[in-house]
Scaffold this motif. Structure first.
Motif, mmCIF file in Angstrom:
data_model
loop_
_atom_site.group_PDB
_atom_site.id
_atom_site.type_symbol
_atom_site.label_atom_id
_atom_site.label_comp_id
_atom_site.label_asym_id
_atom_site.label_seq_id
_atom_site.Cartn_x
_atom_site.Cartn_y
_atom_site.Cartn_z
ATOM 1 N N LEU A 136 5.411 -4.250 10.383
ATOM 2 C CA LEU A 136 6.455 -5.010 9.716
ATOM 3 C C LEU A 136 5.889 -5.707 8.480
ATOM 4 C CD1 LEU A 136 7.993 -4.400 12.330
ATOM 5 C CD2 LEU A 136 8.881 -6.731 12.262
ATOM 6 N N SER A 137 6.538 -5.490 7.352
ATOM 7 C CA SER A 137 6.045 -6.021 6.078
ATOM 8 C C SER A 137 6.689 -7.368 5.769
ATOM 9 C CB SER A 137 6.311 -5.021 4.950
ATOM 10 O OG SER A 137 7.697 -4.740 4.861
ATOM 11 N N CYS A 138 6.589 -8.285 6.728
ATOM 12 C CA CYS A 138 7.165 -9.622 6.549
ATOM 13 C C CYS A 138 6.401 -10.398 5.476
ATOM 14 C CB CYS A 138 7.140 -10.377 7.867
ATOM 15 S SG CYS A 138 8.144 -9.609 9.145
ATOM 16 N N ASN A 139 7.040 -11.457 4.983
ATOM 17 C CA ASN A 139 6.405 -12.276 3.938
ATOM 18 C C ASN A 139 4.989 -12.669 4.331
ATOM 19 O OD1 ASN A 139 8.957 -12.108 2.911
ATOM 20 N ND2 ASN A 139 9.448 -14.278 3.150
ATOM 21 N N SER A 140 4.829 -13.097 5.583
ATOM 22 C CA SER A 140 3.527 -13.531 6.066
ATOM 23 C C SER A 140 3.571 -13.651 7.584
ATOM 24 C CB SER A 140 3.150 -14.891 5.454
ATOM 25 O OG SER A 140 1.948 -15.383 6.019
ATOM 26 N N PHE A 141 2.415 -13.424 8.205
ATOM 27 C CA PHE A 141 2.291 -13.655 9.644
ATOM 28 C C PHE A 141 1.424 -14.878 9.924
ATOM 29 C CE2 PHE A 141 3.756 -9.263 9.893
ATOM 30 C CZ PHE A 141 4.613 -9.327 10.968
ATOM 31 N N LYS A 142 1.158 -15.652 8.894
ATOM 32 C CA LYS A 142 0.440 -16.899 9.121
ATOM 33 C C LYS A 142 1.298 -17.826 9.967
ATOM 34 C CE LYS A 142 -2.260 -16.844 4.826
ATOM 35 N NZ LYS A 142 -2.499 -17.538 3.530
ATOM 36 N N ASP A 143 0.653 -18.564 10.837
ATOM 37 C CA ASP A 143 1.386 -19.399 11.782
ATOM 38 C C ASP A 143 2.347 -20.347 11.073
ATOM 39 O OD1 ASP A 143 1.552 -20.282 14.711
ATOM 40 O OD2 ASP A 143 1.172 -22.171 13.680
ATOM 41 N N LYS A 144 1.923 -20.937 9.973
ATOM 42 C CA LYS A 144 2.761 -21.912 9.284
ATOM 43 C C LYS A 144 3.911 -21.262 8.524
ATOM 44 C CE LYS A 144 -0.088 -22.083 5.085
ATOM 45 N NZ LYS A 144 -0.855 -22.956 4.172
#
Length: 798
Positions: A136-144
Motif C-alpha cells: 500500500l502506497s500510503c502517505n506514510s506508515f510512521k506511527d505519528k
C-alpha cells in the motif's frame, strides 16, 4: 546506443519485494506534499477495523484501493492516501469482554477502556504490517502519521460536527421504541439491522370475545408478548369478523381485555386473518402503537429478560419464556395448533443475535427531511461501477425514521454534553478540544440557562461509531484544522469501499457532510464486490473458512497475489479465492521477468538517435498503441480487471510469443546496423511502456525491472503513464501474422522437427510480404513466396 543493465537473477522471487519495500520506506516516495501545485486527489479509504485480521478478500480490497492511488499518481495528481485504523465500536468491546470473560459494566470504566486500547494496539501492529507487505502506497506508515479514530484529534472533530449539528437543531432527544440488541446492550440504527429467515413456531391461540363469549383464533410467533397485547386487528373487508368490529377480546393466559379494531394492516390471507398488536414484536407493532395511540406495556427489559408485566415469566430470557408460555397455554387447552415456519427476523449485524424493540430516551439526528436532497447529491457523484449507485438509492427509499445516534457503551466518542441539575437544561460546550463529560469537569463556570455555578452532570453515553466513521472524508483533508488545504481538497475526491456498507458508511458520510456544508462529500464512489472462499461462501471466523493472506503472499509474492485479485473479476463483482489461480498469476510474472531479462541483453537507443523502423516494429508498436488506449480506458474506470486482462494477453500471447521470436535475429545480429537499432529501440520502448502500464497492479516487479534496466535512481511510480502516439497508428495483419507463426510451429511439431529446423519452401498471403525478412529468420525459411492466395503451404523437403 546507450548501455543497459542486465537483470542478473534468473527468477522473480518474493524476497526481492521486501528489499524494495524497505527502499520505499527509506525514501518516503509516497509522501503527500501539502504545498503541492498539482491537483489533489484524496482517497477516503476505509480505515481497517481492528476487531480481527484480514482475510484474502479484505487484503485484495485494500490492494485494489492502492491501485487507485498508484493510478492517480501516474495520471499526474498529488495523491493524498493516508493510512488510518478504525478503533471504535461494539465489536471491539464485545471481543474484549469475551477475551477477559467480563462485562464492561462490572469493572471501572477507565479499566475497561485500557483493556480495549491494549487489544487494539496488538491488532493494529498486525494490520499495519500486512498493509505495508501488500505494497500500500500510503502517505506514510510512521506511527505519528497514521490516524486513529479513537485519538483525541479525531474524536474532537467528531464532537465538533455533533456540536455544529446540535446548534443547527438537527439533533434532538426523544423517548421512543428503538432497535435494541440485548447482547450488545445498546440501541442500534436501522442500517445495522440484518434480516434472516429463522425457523420458529407459529402458534394459533384461543382468544375470547367478551361480549359474546365466542372463540377468536389468532396466530402468533411471539406468544411471550401476550402480556403486552394492546389490541386485536381484523381487516375491514374480512366478512368473517365484521360482527366483531369495535368489540372486546380477552387474551389467553393473562385475561387482559383489549379492543378489536378494523384495520387494513390485518391481512385476510395470513394466519387466521386476526392480528394481535403487542409492545413490541416488530416494526409494524411500533408503527401501529403510534398510529392508534395505544398505551404500551414494557414487557422486555434492556437485559433481554421479561419484566414484571409478564407475571410468573418475569426474569426469563425470550427463548425460555416462549417455551414456558407455550407449555402453559397447551396445558390449559388454549393452543389450537402449532406449526413450524420460517420467519423473517431482524438481527444485530454485529452480535448476529435477534434484536428487540425497547423504548428509552436516545439522541437522534434528523435524516428523513433530507432524503430527496440526498438523491440529488447522489446524482452529482460518479459511481464506479455505475450500477452500484442503486444500492444507495434503494437505501434512501427505505429510510423512514431519524437516526438514533447515542449508544450505551464505553469505547467510543462521548456525547459532548453536560446537564444542569438545577434547571435540568442541556449544556453544549464550544467546539475545539476532545471532551469526556463522564470523567471531566465542565469547561464552563456557570449554567448559561439559569446561572447556577455548580451541580453539573456529564453525559455518560457514547456516539454511534458511524458518527465517527462518517467524518473520515473531512478529517483526512483537515476539516477545521487547515483551512487552506481543506479549500483546495474539498470535496474529497473518492470514497473507496465494499458494497455491504453503502447503507452505513457511504450513506452516513453523504448525509453528515451535506448537513454540515451543503455539498456532496465526494466526487467519486468506488464500490467493490466481496472476496469469497473457493466454494463461493462469505468468509467468517464462525464458519471456519477464513483464509489468511500472509502465507499466500509469503509463498507466491505480493505482486502475484495482487495480480490474481484484479484478474479474477470486474469491479463490483464478487470473486472466489483460488490458490491455483494465484499460481497462474505468479507464472505470468515469471514470463514478464523472462521477457525483461532477454531485452536487458540489448542496448537502449537514445531518444535523439534516428531510427528506421522495420514493418514488424511498426506492427508491434501499433498493437502497443491500441493496448495503451484500452488499458488507460480501464484505469479511467478504476476497473483493474481490464488492464490486468489486456496486459496479460499482450505480454504472453503477442509480445513474448510472436514479436520477440520475430525480432531475435535482428536483435542479436549487428550486420545490418539500422535493422539492429530498430529492433533494440522497439524492444525497450515496448518493455518500458508495459512496465508503466502494469505498475499500479504489480508495483514490486515493475519497480525492480525499471530500476535495474532503465533508471536506478528513480521510481517507476513517480513516472506518468505512456500516451498513445499518432506515429504508431497503422494497419497490420495481426491475425495473419500470428496464424502464420502458429502454422509453422504446428508443422514442425507434427513432423517432429526442432523449431530451428529449416523449411525449404513456404507459401503465404501477400499481406505478409513486408515482414518477409523477419519471418524467414524466425522460422529458418529458405524460400518464402507471398502470393494472392490466402492459404499457407509449408514444405521442409524439396
Amino acid at each position: 546506443m546507450e548501455q543497459t543493465f542486465q537483470l542478473k537473477e534468473k527468477r522473480w522471487k518474493p524476497a526481492i519485494e521486501e528489499e524494495i519495500l524497505a527502499q520505499w520506506t527509506k525514501d518516503e516516495i509516497y509522501a503527500f506534499d501539502r504545498c503541492t501545485t498539482k491537483p489533489i486527489f484524496s482517497i477516503d479509504t476505509p480505515p481497517p477495523y481492528l476487531s480481527g485480521p484480514w482475510h484474502v478478500g479484505s487484503a485484495i480490497h485494500y490492494a485494489q484501493i492502492d491501485m487507485i492511488a498508484r493510478t492517480k499518481r501516474m495520471e499526474g495528481f498529488a495523491v493524498n492516501f493516508p493510512m488510518g485504523v478504525d478503533r471504535n465500536g461494539l465489536p471491539i468491546e464485545v471481543q474484549v469482554e469475551r477475551h477477559h470473560k467480563i462485562s464492561m459494566h462490572e469493572i471501572p470504566r477507565q479499566k475497561f477502556l485500557e483493556m480495549c486500547a491494549e487489544f487494539l494496539d496488538r491488532n493494529e501492529r498486525l494490520t499495519v504490517a500486512l498493509a505495508q507487505r501488500l505494497g500500500l502506497s500510503c502517505n506514510s506508515f510512521k506511527d505519528k502519521e497514521i490516524y486513529r479514530t479513537d485519538s483525541p484529534d479525531y474524536r474532537a472533530v467528531t464532537q465538533r460536527t455533533f456540536i455544529e449539528l446540535y446548534h443547527k437543531e438537527l439533533i434532538y432527544i426523544d423517548d421512543r421504541p428503538n432497535n435494541w440488541c440485548p447482547i450488545c446492550g445498546t440501541t442500534i440504527a436501522d442500517a445495522e439491522v440484518e434480516y434472516k429467515d429463522v425457523e420458529t413456531t407459529l402458534v394459533t391461540l384461543r382468544f375470547r370475545i367478551v361480549e359474546t363469549g365466542e372463540e377468536l383464533a389468532i396466530a402468533t410467533t411471539r406468544p411471550e408478548l401476550i402480556c403486552a397485547c394492546a389490541a386485536v386487528l381484523v381487516n375491514p373487508k374480512d366478512e368473517r369478523y365484521t360482527h366483531l368490529h369495535n368489540k372486546t377480546a380477552r387474551t389467553p393466559l393473562f385475561e387482559k381485555e383489549v379492543p378489536i379494531i378494523p384495520h387494513y394492516e390485518a391481512k385476510i390471507e395470513f394466519g387466521t386473518g386476526a392480528l394481535q398488536i403487542c409492545s413490541y414484536g416488530d416494526y409494524t407493532d411500533v408503527r401501529l402503537f403510534r398510529e392508534l395511540e395505544l398505551e404500551p406495556i414494557k414487557a422486555l427489559g434492556a437485559d433481554g429478560k421479561l419484566t414484571e408485566a409478564a407475571g410468573p415469566y418475569a426474569g426469563m430470557r425470550v427463548a425460555k419464556a416462549r417455551r414456558a408460555i407455550i407449555a402453559d397455554l397447551e396445558s390449559k387447552g388454549l393452543v389450537i395448533k402449532k406449526e413450524t415456519v420460517f420467519h423473517r427476523t431482524p438481527h444485530c449485524w454485529r452480535s448476529r443475535n435477534p434484536i428487540e424493540f425497547i423504548a428509552m430516551p436516545e439522541y437522534y439526528l434528523k435524516q428523513v427531511p433530507y432524503i430527496d436532497e440526498l438523491k440529488q447529491v447522489a446524482d452529482q457523484m460518479t459511481f464506479f461501477p455505475h450500477f452500484q449507485k442503486q444500492i444507495l438509492l434503494d437505501w434512501l427509499n427505505s429510510v423512514s425514521q431519524d437516526w438514533p445516534i447515542s449508544r450505551r457503551r464505553f469505547y467510543g466518542t462521548e456525547l459532548p454534553l453536560w446537564y444542569c441539575k438545577k434547571c435540568n437544561k442541556t449544556i453544549v460546550p464550544p467546539p475545539g478540544p476532545y471532551y469526556q463529560p463522564w470523567r471531566e469537569p465542565p469547561p464552563f463556570d456557570a449554567c448559561p440557562h439559569c446561572g447556577a455555578s455548580d451541580g453539573f452532570e456529564g453525559e455518560e453515553r457514547t456516539l454511534d461509531t458511524w458518527m465517527d466513521s462518517s467524518i473520515s472524508s473531512l478529517f483526512i483533508i483537515d476539516y477545521a484544522t487547515d483551512e487552506t488545504l481543506f479549500q483546495r481538497a474539498f470535496p474529497c475526491s473518492l470514497r473507496a469501499q465494499a458494497k455491504d456498507i453503502v447503507r452505513t458508511w457511504l450513506y452516513y458520510t453523504i448525509l453528515r457532510v451535506y448537513q454540515l456544508l451543503k455539498a456532496p462529500a465526494f466526487k467519486y464512489a468506488w464500490i467493490a464486490g466481496h472476496g469469497l472462499d473457493e466454494h463461493g461462501a462469505a468468509m467468517h471466523k464462525s464458519l471456519g473458512n477464513v483464509i489468511d493472506p500472509l502465507p499466500i503472499i509469503n509463498k507466491y509474492g505480493t505482486d502475484a497475489f495482487r495480480f490474481w485479485g484484479c484478474f479474477e473479476a470486474s469491479l463490483g463483482s464478487d470473486f472466489r479465492f483460488s490458490e491455483d489461480r494465484v499460481v497462474g498469476a505468479k507464472k505470468f510474472l515469471q514470463k514478464l521477468w523472462n521477457v525483461a531479462r532477454f531485452i536487458s541483453n540489448f542496448p537502449k537507443v537514445s531518444e535523439d538517435t534516428p531510427v528506421k523502423l522495420q514493418p514488424a516494429d511498426e506492427w508491434i508498436l501499433s498493437e502497443l498503441n491500441q493496448l495503451i488506449q484500452r488499458t488507460r480506458a480501464g484505469y479511467a474506470k478504476l476497473d483493474f480487471h481490464i488492464p490486468a486482462r489486456e496486459l496479460r494477453t499482450f505480454i504472453w500471447d503477442l509480445f513474448a510469443s510472436h514479436y520477440l521470436e520475430l525480432v531475435k535475429g535482428r536483435a542479436y545480429s549487428t550486420d545490418a546496423p539500422d535493422e539492429h537499432t530498430a529492433a533494440c529501440y522497439t524492444l525497450h520502448t515496448v518493455l518500458h511502456s508495459l512496465l508503466k502500464l502494469l505498475a499500479p497492479l504489480c508495483p514490486f516487479i515493475t519497480e525492480k525491472i525499471h530500476q535495474s534496466v532503465y533508471s536506478p535512481d528513480t521510481s517507476i511510480h513517480l513516472q506518468t503513464f505512456p500516451d498513445p502516439r499518432d506515429a504508431w497508428t497503422s494497419d497490420h495483419p495481426t491475425d495473419l501474422i500470428t496464424r502464420f507463426n502458429a502454422e509453422c510451429w504446428k508443422y514442425k511439431q507434427d513432423h517432429e522437427l526442432s523449431l530451428r529446423a529449416p523449411l525449404i519452401t513456404v507459401t503465404a498471403p501477400k499481406a505478409l510480404k513486408p515482414y518477409e525478412a523477419d519471418l524467414k529468420r524466425m522460422h529458418n525459411i529458405q524460400t518464402l513466396k507471398c502470393t494472392s492466395k490466402s492459404k499457407i503451404k509449408i514444405a521442409h523437403t524439396k
